[in-house]
Scaffold this motif. Structure first.
Motif, PDB file in Angstrom:
ATOM      1  N   LEU A  47     -72.318   8.597 -40.439  1.00 30.61           N
ATOM      2  CA  LEU A  47     -72.195   7.828 -39.687  1.00 30.61           C
ATOM      3  C   LEU A  47     -71.859   6.625 -39.767  1.00 30.61           C
ATOM      4  CD1 LEU A  47     -73.561   6.944 -36.473  1.00 30.61           C
ATOM      5  CD2 LEU A  47     -75.076   6.130 -37.510  1.00 30.61           C
ATOM      6  N   GLN A  94     -72.239  15.724 -42.684  1.00 31.60           N
ATOM      7  CA  GLN A  94     -72.386  15.725 -41.816  1.00 31.60           C
ATOM      8  C   GLN A  94     -71.810  14.499 -40.945  1.00 31.60           C
ATOM      9  OE1 GLN A  94     -75.185  17.045 -39.140  1.00 31.60           O
ATOM     10  NE2 GLN A  94     -73.347  16.172 -37.463  1.00 31.60           N
ATOM     11  N   SER A 144     -70.591   7.874 -33.709  1.00 28.89           N
ATOM     12  CA  SER A 144     -71.607   6.864 -32.356  1.00 28.89           C
ATOM     13  C   SER A 144     -70.512   6.333 -31.107  1.00 28.89           C
ATOM     14  CB  SER A 144     -72.529   6.191 -32.498  1.00 28.89           C
ATOM     15  OG  SER A 144     -71.800   5.066 -33.452  1.00 28.89           O
ATOM     16  N   VAL A 161     -71.366  11.733 -37.988  1.00 30.92           N
ATOM     17  CA  VAL A 161     -71.577  11.694 -36.415  1.00 30.92           C
ATOM     18  C   VAL A 161     -71.326  10.460 -35.781  1.00 30.92           C
ATOM     19  CG1 VAL A 161     -73.871  10.457 -34.727  1.00 30.92           C
ATOM     20  CG2 VAL A 161     -74.070  12.327 -36.948  1.00 30.92           C
ATOM     21  N   THR A 192     -68.126  14.824 -33.716  1.00 29.07           N
ATOM     22  CA  THR A 192     -69.074  15.038 -34.732  1.00 29.07           C
ATOM     23  C   THR A 192     -69.225  16.433 -34.924  1.00 29.07           C
ATOM     24  OG1 THR A 192     -70.290  13.097 -33.285  1.00 29.07           O
ATOM     25  CG2 THR A 192     -71.836  14.770 -34.168  1.00 29.07           C
ATOM     26  N   PRO A 232     -66.325  10.963 -30.378  1.00 28.90           N
ATOM     27  CA  PRO A 232     -68.141  11.537 -30.454  1.00 28.90           C
ATOM     28  C   PRO A 232     -67.749  12.678 -30.590  1.00 28.90           C
ATOM     29  CG  PRO A 232     -67.495   8.791 -28.898  1.00 28.90           C
ATOM     30  CD  PRO A 232     -66.553   9.070 -29.679  1.00 28.90           C
TER      31      PRO A 232
END
Length: 124
Positions: free
Chosen positions: A11, A119, A123, A121, A91, A88
């Motif tokens: 993230l 993964q 934000s 991500v 992602t 974003p």
């Protein structure tokens, strides 16, 4: 047979950076062009970038050009994806892929070996 293991996802805030790694085993690494693909939530898998077996040739999707950079270390059998200025819309699950050939390709059908994905991500 080739085994690929990705790492480095996570993230991050928009504007940040991440570096993905893909460790390969089971085949002469320098004889394989390597690529990164990604699959955003609810969308098809898409091409991100590819690098030739020698590392001398690269190809990037327009959406990441100037922000993402591939590199490879043929001694460590590892390919990297440096991702800067993340948005974003970056992602996705990112997949490493290898093909039986040294030249770059952007079609996922050209790649016969795939990692399990990592993964990412971003934000806002």
């Amino acid at each position: 047979q080739v085994q690929l293991v990705e790492s480095g996802g996570g993230l991050v805030q928009a504007g940040g950076s991440l570096r993905l790694s893909c460790q390969a085993s089971g085949r002469t690494f320098s004889s394989s062009a390597m690529a990164w693909f990604r699959q955003p939530p609810g969308k098809e898998r898409e091409f991100v970038g590819a690098m030739s077996g020698s590392g001398g040739s690269t190809l990037y999707a327009d959406s990441v050009k100037g922000r993402f950079t591939m590199s490879r270390d043929n001694v460590k059998n590892t390919v990297y994806l440096q991702m800067n200025s993340l948005k974003p819309e970056d992602t996705a699950v990112y997949y490493c892929a290898a093909r039986n050939g040294r030249s770059v390709r952007s079609d996922h059908d050209e790649y016969g070996y795939w990692g399990q994905g990592t993964q990412v991500v971003v934000s806002s």
